[in-house]
Design an enzyme around this catalytic site. Sequence first.
Site, PDB file in Angstrom:
ATOM      1  CG  ASP A   1      47.503  29.807  22.210  1.00 18.43           C
ATOM      2  OD1 ASP A   1      47.691  29.994  23.429  1.00 18.43           O
ATOM      3  OD2 ASP A   1      47.660  28.708  21.650  1.00 18.43           O
TER       4      ASP A   1
ATOM      5  CG  ASP B   1      49.527  36.521  39.958  1.00 22.06           C
ATOM      6  OD1 ASP B   1      48.522  35.867  39.620  1.00 22.06           O
ATOM      7  OD2 ASP B   1      49.498  37.359  40.877  1.00 22.06           O
TER       8      ASP B   1
ATOM      9  CG  HIS C   1      50.139  35.561  31.253  1.00 16.61           C
ATOM     10  ND1 HIS C   1      51.199  36.279  30.740  1.00 16.61           N
ATOM     11  CD2 HIS C   1      50.046  35.922  32.556  1.00 16.61           C
ATOM     12  CE1 HIS C   1      51.716  37.038  31.696  1.00 16.61           C
ATOM     13  NE2 HIS C   1      51.033  36.837  32.813  1.00 16.61           N
TER      14      HIS C   1
ATOM     15  CD  GLU D   1      46.985  36.392  34.380  1.00 16.91           C
ATOM     16  OE1 GLU D   1      46.898  37.540  33.900  1.00 16.91           O
ATOM     17  OE2 GLU D   1      47.447  36.136  35.506  1.00 16.91           O
TER      18      GLU D   1
END
Length: 557
Positions: A521, A170, A477, A530
Amino acid sequence: MFLPAFLLTIQAQEEKILVPQTGYLASQNKIAVVRVPADSFYVSGMNDQLLYRGKLGKAETWAFSNEKVQLADLSGMTVPGDYLLSLAGSGERRRIQITADPYGGIASAAVKAFYYNRCSYPVLPKFGGRWARKAGHPDTEVLVHSSAVSPGRPEGTLLSCPGGWYDAGDYNKYIVNSSITVYTLFLAYELYPDYWGSRDLNIPESGNRLPDILDETLFNLRWMLTMQDTDGGVYHKCTTKQFEGFVMPEEAHEKRYVIQKNTAASLDFAATMAHASALLSNFKSELPGLADSCRRAAFAAWTWCKANPDILYEQPGDIGTGAYGDRDIRDEWFWAGTEIAVITGSAFPDSLLDKLTFKTPTWDNVGPLGLITVLKNPGKTDEKVYNKCQLLYMKYANHLIDIAVQSAYPVSLDYFAWGSNSDVANQGLLKMVAYSLNRDDRFLHSAINDMNYLTGVNPTGYCFITGFGEKSPMRIHHRQSASDMITEPVPGFLAGGPNTVVFTDCPDAKRSKLPAMSYVDEECSYSTNEIAINWNAPLVFLSGAISSAAGIKPEIK
Ligand SMILES: [Ca+2]
Ligand SMILES: [Ca+2]
Ligand SMILES: [Ca+2]
């Protein structure tokens, strides 16, 4: 891109022989894990000339992958080269590589990954190659959230908090997670200054007079300094209200906020700044004033914590990004108290020593960081305290070795939490710190087995570092990797790794119920795939520590 469900299920567990995919370290121990029954193995040259043979170890079961495996010890092979490792009586064989430095490339790439995650900053082609991108999130107009108001800064006050690293997949920035990350990178430099001091990472600060690993770490440290209120308290995070979409940084424009000051964030900040001030005082001419700024910031935060000793983070109702909430902050008090004691000579927080359980460090368990700081500053605490810390530290380090010796896979991991790969890396870190204290080869050898786990000797058969190995995560991710239109993920990142904590992230992906196999994956799998700054930092430490301990000099550029 849309993928039908049946394609998402392809995660073949077909490797019958597991080997480190960036190679074995020529001078040290070399273990392969064999997953089909056999009595012996042999190693041949690529021309089929027989070079080495050995008996396989006894078959043992690893409960975490529910399989019987045998170990092949090929430590006697010490000449660098490409070979074939074959099982007698079966057709199974696998190519192996022995090199002088299988981890140096990973060490550099793992620091460079932080550069790729810089906030408010472009990745230029000269440094980032194919992964060049524009700057995103200037963070020069960050709003004070209602949870973070103070007399001088009412709700909606604009603050400037640019820089720092995106925390993970993020785009937000969190003080708690930044603190352990910065500490770990500093520790890598402090224990291996010659190794890291001469390593050119090809970042914008390469060629200045400061080691590149410190330049990169300071990029986040300077952001952390902007997160302190005028009263000394430290905001928990700089964040959007909710996670942004999978778009490139420059296309993400949601408003950003600073959220609630609290004791855990302020203690972690105080510890990190105190530690930074001690380290950076060695670079006063390169970094005029910075060590003093860190020292003042550390004291201001420490003073605030003493006046506000138990404010825990409570995620506000309108905020949905990472919480990093911690209900037990005794270890944060211990870490901060230790770092403050080291720079001031004030009383060491030894009453906390008996109250803490020392185990593998994580963002919410930072007691071990305090222990390590004591152990590397022998003159700074009285002998009794030092000896007690050493005893506690070595007790846990020896415990890790005991587990690894009895385990079917030659690692110490006996639980699979979110980010299990980072636990392996942090256990390797603890072993290498122990090795630096006593030069007992058991710690070095076990740390190498941890590193080999991360590069392929694990039940998934993956080398978990992007850009390395034959079978490597392709769909981490990570918003930049997911939206940059480049097939290969941004390199140098450690995928979080298998665990069974969450199963809801990729409804269409078939996940094993076995914790050591439960990895996919896929971009949707934030629970296994992530990346995160606090996971990459121990990878930096471990890969560099082993390269350095093995006497490998960085390549001259
Ligand atoms: Ca530099
Ligand atoms: Ca804690
Ligand atoms: Ca991509």
